[in-house]
Scaffold this motif. Structure first.
Motif, PDB file in Angstrom:
ATOM      1  N   UNK A   1     -20.106  46.851  34.812  1.00 34.52           N
ATOM      2  CA  UNK A   1     -18.898  47.639  34.524  1.00 34.52           C
ATOM      3  C   UNK A   1     -19.291  49.067  34.150  1.00 34.52           C
ATOM      4  N   UNK A   2     -18.686  50.081  34.764  1.00 32.80           N
ATOM      5  CA  UNK A   2     -19.076  51.479  34.495  1.00 32.80           C
ATOM      6  C   UNK A   2     -18.815  51.918  33.050  1.00 32.80           C
ATOM      7  N   UNK A   3     -17.903  51.262  32.340  1.00 34.19           N
ATOM      8  CA  UNK A   3     -17.616  51.654  30.961  1.00 34.19           C
ATOM      9  C   UNK A   3     -18.802  51.404  30.036  1.00 34.19           C
ATOM     10  N   UNK A   4     -19.747  50.580  30.483  1.00 36.17           N
ATOM     11  CA  UNK A   4     -20.942  50.340  29.669  1.00 36.17           C
ATOM     12  C   UNK A   4     -21.770  51.618  29.495  1.00 36.17           C
ATOM     13  N   UNK A   5     -21.680  52.507  30.473  1.00 34.73           N
ATOM     14  CA  UNK A   5     -22.466  53.745  30.394  1.00 34.73           C
ATOM     15  C   UNK A   5     -22.078  54.577  29.174  1.00 34.73           C
ATOM     16  N   UNK A   6     -20.844  54.449  28.726  1.00 41.81           N
ATOM     17  CA  UNK A   6     -20.382  55.204  27.567  1.00 41.81           C
ATOM     18  C   UNK A   6     -20.875  54.596  26.258  1.00 41.81           C
ATOM     19  N   UNK A   7     -21.430  53.378  26.346  1.00 42.26           N
ATOM     20  CA  UNK A   7     -21.896  52.692  25.143  1.00 42.26           C
ATOM     21  C   UNK A   7     -23.361  52.290  25.288  1.00 42.26           C
ATOM     22  N   UNK A   8     -24.157  53.174  25.871  1.00 41.79           N
ATOM     23  CA  UNK A   8     -25.583  52.909  26.009  1.00 41.79           C
ATOM     24  C   UNK A   8     -26.189  52.767  24.617  1.00 41.79           C
ATOM     25  N   UNK A   9     -26.902  51.671  24.397  1.00 45.75           N
ATOM     26  CA  UNK A   9     -27.344  51.365  23.038  1.00 45.75           C
ATOM     27  C   UNK A   9     -28.843  51.147  22.954  1.00 45.75           C
TER      28      UNK A   9
ATOM     29  N   UNK B   1     -22.385  50.837  13.552  1.00 50.26           N
ATOM     30  CA  UNK B   1     -22.598  50.633  14.984  1.00 50.26           C
ATOM     31  C   UNK B   1     -23.581  51.685  15.490  1.00 50.26           C
ATOM     32  N   UNK B   2     -24.132  51.437  16.671  1.00 46.71           N
ATOM     33  CA  UNK B   2     -25.215  52.282  17.182  1.00 46.71           C
ATOM     34  C   UNK B   2     -24.999  52.577  18.666  1.00 46.71           C
ATOM     35  N   UNK B   3     -25.221  53.836  19.031  1.00 43.80           N
ATOM     36  CA  UNK B   3     -25.173  54.234  20.432  1.00 43.80           C
ATOM     37  C   UNK B   3     -26.167  55.361  20.670  1.00 43.80           C
ATOM     38  N   UNK B   4     -26.750  55.373  21.833  1.00 47.06           N
ATOM     39  CA  UNK B   4     -27.625  56.494  22.191  1.00 47.06           C
ATOM     40  C   UNK B   4     -26.755  57.717  22.413  1.00 47.06           C
ATOM     41  N   UNK B   5     -26.860  58.653  21.497  1.00 50.90           N
ATOM     42  CA  UNK B   5     -25.992  59.823  21.564  1.00 50.90           C
ATOM     43  C   UNK B   5     -26.730  61.022  20.998  1.00 50.90           C
ATOM     44  N   UNK B   6     -26.331  62.198  21.421  1.00 50.55           N
ATOM     45  CA  UNK B   6     -26.940  63.416  20.889  1.00 50.55           C
ATOM     46  C   UNK B   6     -26.493  63.631  19.445  1.00 50.55           C
ATOM     47  N   UNK B   7     -27.460  63.966  18.587  1.00 52.96           N
ATOM     48  CA  UNK B   7     -27.126  64.288  17.207  1.00 52.96           C
ATOM     49  C   UNK B   7     -26.663  65.740  17.133  1.00 52.96           C
ATOM     50  N   UNK B   8     -25.374  65.929  16.964  1.00 53.02           N
ATOM     51  CA  UNK B   8     -24.841  67.272  16.772  1.00 53.02           C
ATOM     52  C   UNK B   8     -23.772  67.210  15.692  1.00 53.02           C
ATOM     53  N   UNK B   9     -22.974  68.234  15.595  1.00 54.66           N
ATOM     54  CA  UNK B   9     -22.012  68.322  14.493  1.00 54.66           C
ATOM     55  C   UNK B   9     -20.961  67.213  14.521  1.00 54.66           C
TER      56      UNK B   9
END
Length: 344
Positions: free
Chosen positions: A150-158, A196-204
Motif C-alpha cells: 500500500x503506498x500510504x506506508x511510505x508516509x509512515x516509514x519507521x 510513536x516513531x517515524x523516519x522523519x527530518x528533525x526540524x521545527x
C-alpha cells in the motif's frame, strides 16, 4: 629466644602506648610484624633449636604477635574516635540557621497535556488504554487496512527491529488489539496515548519520535454526527468555549469517509492572521468512520457495528496551547524551557 620475644613484646606495647596518630601505629605494625621485623627474624632462626624448644618458641612468638595486634586495634579505635570527636566539634551545626530551599520540579509539558486530554475524554465516557511500542507489521499495518504494497506506508516509514517487527508508527495498533479482546461485542470506547516513531527530518515541526493520542468508538448506529459532536466538545473544553471546528474531506486507509479537523484560530478569532496563514483555521487532527475491513479484521460485523476513530499529535496541541514554535524544545531537556511550565 623466648626472652628475646618477651623483650620485643614489651618494646612494641610501649611504642603503641606512646603513638599519637594512626600513621604512627602503622609504623609500629610494620616495624614489629612486618616481613623484615625482629619477630620474623626470631622465627627464621628456629631451625637451630632442638625439637623440644621449637614448639615453645613458636607458641611464644604467636602469643606476642597476637598481643601486639590486639593492642594496635585498640589504640587505632581510640585515635579514630578522638579524631572524629574533634572534627564534630570543629564542624558543629547551627540549627538556628535557615535551611536550604528544596527546589520542586514540575510535570513535563507533554505529560501535562496528555493528562489534560485524557481527563476530557474520560469525562466523555472513554477509557484510557495503552499498548507496546515495539509492534508487529500485522498490527501496525495489516490490521489497519494497509497491506504490504500500500503506498500510504511510505508516509509512515519507521525503524525496523526485524523484517516483521518495528517501532510503531501510530497508536492505532492498540485499537486493533483492544477490539480483538471484545470478541465482536460492542461498545468499545477508548483513547490510546503513547510514543510513536517515524523516519522523519528533525526540524521545527517534525521529529523522529513524538506522541499521539488516538480515540476509537465502536457500537451500533454510530454516525459521523457522533464524531463531530465528540470532537467539538473536546476542542471547546481544551481550547475554550468560543472555538469551533470544521471537517474537510481527506483520506486515511483505515477510515471511510475520512476528514481533517480544523479548529478556529484563537489569535484572530477566525478573521485570518499569520498564525493561521490568514485562513482563520488551524488543522489539528485527522478522523473518520472506521473502514469496514478494519472492523471485520478485528472480529466485528460491519453490517451490525459502525464506529469512528481520530488521532492527534500531542506536541501539536501543546505548541498551540502554549505558543511553542519548535517541537525540538520538548526533547532537549533545557531547564530554562521546562521551568516555564511549573504553573501550567
Amino acid at each position: 629466644m623466648i626472652d628475646r620475644l618477651q623483650e620485643l613484646g614489651r618494646e612494641a606495647l610501649e611504642e603503641i602506648k606512646q603513638a599519637d596518630s594512626v600513621k604512627a601505629l602503622e609504623s609500629v605494625r610494620v616495624k614489629y610484624l612486618g616481613k623484615k621485623g625482629p619477630i620474623t627474624e626470631v622465627l627464621r632462626g628456629m631451625g637451630q633449636l632442638s625439637e623440644e624448644e621449637r614448639p615453645k618458641v613458636g607458641q611464644k612468638a604467636n602469643d606476642v604477635r597476637e598481643e601486639i595486634k590486639e593492642k594496635l586495634e585498640e589504640k587505632t579505635e581510640q585515635l579514630e574516635k578522638a579524631a572524629l570527636d574533634e572534627k564534630l566539634k570543629a564542624e558543629s551545626i547551627d540549627v538556628t540557621l535557615p535551611g536550604k530551599e528544596v527546589k520542586q520540579g514540575a510535570r513535563h509539558p507533554l505529560t501535562a497535556v496528555v493528562e489534560e486530554i485524557e481527563d476530557i475524554f474520560v469525562g466523555l465516557g472513554f477509557q484510557v488504554t495503552e499498548g507496546p511500542e515495539v509492534e508487529t507489521d500485522q498490527y501496525n499495518f495489516e490490521k489497519l487496512n494497509l497491506p504490504a504494497e500500500h503506498p500510504a506506508r511510505d508516509m509512515q516509514d519507521s525503524f525496523y527491529v526485524t523484517t516483521d517487527m518495528l517501532l510503531r508508527t501510530q497508536t492505532s495498533p492498540v485499537q486493533a488489539r483492544t477490539m480483538e479482546t471484545f470478541e465482536g461485542q460492542g461498545p468499545v470506547k477508548i483513547v490510546c496515548p503513547g510514543k510513536v516513531y517515524r523516519r522523519d527530518d528533525d526540524d521545527a515541526t517534525h521529529s523522529h519520535q513524538f506522541m499521539q493520542i488516538e480515540g476509537l468508538y465502536v457500537d451500533k448506529n454510530v454516525q459521523m454526527s457522533d464524531l463531530k459532536g465528540v470532537l467539538e466538545a473536546f476542542v471547546q473544553k481544551y481550547f475554550g468555549a468560543d472555538r469551533s471546528i470544521r471537517l474537510r474531506p481527506s483520506f486515511f486507509p483505515f477510515t471511510e469517509p475520512s476528514v481533517e479537523v480544523d479548529v478556529s484560530c484563537g489569535i484572530c478569532g477566525g478573521k485570518g492572521c499569520r498564525v493561521c496563514k490568514h485562513s482563520g483555521w488551524i488543522e489539528v487532527l485527522g478522523a473518520g468512520m472506521i473502514h469496514p475491513n478494519v472492523l471485520e479484521m478485528s472480529g466485528f460485523d460491519p453490517e451490525i457495528y459502525t464506529g469512528f476513530a481520530f488521532g492527534m499529535g500531542v506536541e501539536r496541541f501543546a505548541m498551540l496551547k502554549y505558543g511553542i514554535d519548535d517541537i525540538r524544545h520538548f526533547y532537549t531537556n533545557d531547564i530554562r524551557f521546562l521551568n516555564q511550565f511549573k504553573r501550567a
